[in-house]
Write an enzyme that holds these catalytic residues in place. Structure first.
Site, PDB file in Angstrom:
ATOM      1  N   HIS A  77      52.770  91.441 -52.693  1.00 56.10           N
ATOM      2  CA  HIS A  77      52.953  90.587 -51.515  1.00 56.10           C
ATOM      3  C   HIS A  77      51.731  89.679 -51.272  1.00 56.10           C
ATOM      4  O   HIS A  77      51.850  88.455 -51.206  1.00 56.10           O
ATOM      5  CB  HIS A  77      53.155  91.447 -50.264  1.00 56.10           C
TER       6      HIS A  77
HETATM    7  O1  RIB Z   1      55.068  93.838 -45.943  1.00 54.37           O
HETATM    8  C1  RIB Z   1      54.000  93.725 -46.849  1.00 54.37           C
HETATM    9  C2  RIB Z   1      52.699  93.581 -46.117  1.00 54.37           C
HETATM   10  O2  RIB Z   1      52.446  94.761 -45.366  1.00 54.37           O
HETATM   11  C3  RIB Z   1      51.494  93.444 -47.076  1.00 54.37           C
HETATM   12  O3  RIB Z   1      50.521  92.649 -46.455  1.00 54.37           O
HETATM   13  C4  RIB Z   1      50.988  94.855 -47.207  1.00 54.37           C
HETATM   14  O4  RIB Z   1      49.592  94.920 -47.498  1.00 54.37           O
HETATM   15  C5  RIB Z   1      51.232  95.378 -45.815  1.00 54.37           C
HETATM   16  O5  RIB Z   1      50.151  94.961 -45.009  1.00 54.37           O
END
Ligand code: RIB
Ligand code: CA
Length: 304
Positions: A231
């Site tokens: 992500h």
């Molecule tokens: O949904 C994914 C996000 O949530 C990413 O930033 C992961 O590190 C968590 O913080």
């Protein structure tokens, strides 16, 4: 060079985002700010120090930020990244975060720099940025660009059926940032769910025979079992090669009221009538994941 502030909650995918940035000469990283999210803020702050020191970037200051969301007394953490937030990877550090609060650093840095000169990347809950905007209205609009990993525009959530974790962890902060008047480059689950890591790709980090390669391999091995998606690397990869991504201008509202839909993102595409307000975001929906993962690996291979 791109003057950059990274706000994060390390967290393993945050760690990869920091490592890519630390290994990319295109960036002048002015500071890293940590927030409560994946883990409590004392852990995320120390993890930011650990990750930067593993990359021999002790020159980049770390600032500890908000320990809880705006509207709730307790941080909404998760166990996806392990108790230590780094999947057990050993990255020692001899330092602690700088004494200034993260929000103060964000306000002062954006206020003292020429308007439109600093890029802000936020890959955790948006509490620090929302607090900066409350303390100094209009401060976020002084950024050159604001890139956010968060939300789920046209797909299901990952922490509730309707919300992505960063926006769920502090929905009021997400609402405030999305309404702050700066166009947000939004990397939600729509695009980050396509940044899928393979076991072979993860295993290839061991061949680097480096501190960062070994740490990345350890972290990703632990992380991929729970969430095989990079992500937080997406906004950093975008800054290095915008052509990897495609998206569209949209109006994005965040449900911030307490209840089953809190953190949900409601999105109006530009062709929709009855938009509640003009477009406030570019919502990214596609990525060339093969080229992106190659870029990620190539940048981390530059590190010690
Ligand atoms: O949904 C994914 C996000 O949530 C990413 O930033 C992961 O590190 C968590 O913080
Ligand atoms: Ca994160």
């Amino acid at each position: 060079m791109i003057p950059l502030i990274i706000d994060c909650d390390p967290g393993i995918d945050d760690a990869l985002a920091l490592l890519i940035a630390a290994g990319s000469p295109e960036f002048q990283i002015l500071g890293v700010t940590a927030v409560a999210g994946n883990r409590p803020v004392d852990i995320t702050s120390m993890n930011a120090c650990r990750i930067l020191d593993a990359a021999s970037r002790e020159d980049i200051p770390v600032y500890s930020g908000c320990p809880r969301p705006l509207a709730y007394p307790q941080a909404r953490c998760n166990s996806v990244h392990g108790e230590d937030g780094l999947g057990g990877a050993q990255m020692p550090t001899r330092r602690s975060p700088a004494p200034a609060h993260a929000t103060q650093f964000i306000v002062q840095t954006l206020r003292d720099a020429p308007a439109g000169s600093i890029t802000v990347v936020a890959v955790g809950p948006l509490t620090n940025l929302a607090m900066a905007e409350i303390m100094h209205p209009g401060i976020l609009s002084r950024a050159r660009s604001l890139l956010v990993m968060g939300g789920a525009a046209f797909c299901s959530g990952n922490i509730t059926p309707s919300a992505e974790f960063n926006f769920y962890a502090d929905p009021l902060a997400a609402h405030i940032v999305m309404q702050a008047g700066i166009e947000v480059k939004l990397f939600g689950l729509d695009v980050t769910s396509k940044a899928i890591m393979s076991t072979e790709w993860i295993a290839s980090f061991q061949e680097m025979h480096s501190t960062c390669g070994t740490a990345a391999r350890t972290m990703l091995d632990a992380y991929a079992n729970r969430d095989p998606l990079l992500h937080d690397a997406c906004p950093v990869a975008y800054l290095l090669d915008p052509a990897l991504f495609s998206g569209e201008s949209c109006s994005v509202a965040v449900s911030w009221q307490n209840g089953p839909s809190e953190g949900h993102t409601t999105v109006w595409r530009s062709d929709r009538r009855n938009k509640p307000f003009p477009a406030n975001a570019v919502v990214f929906t596609d990525v060339d994941s093969v080229r992106m993962l190659s870029l990620v690996r190539q940048r981390i291979a530059q590190l010690p």
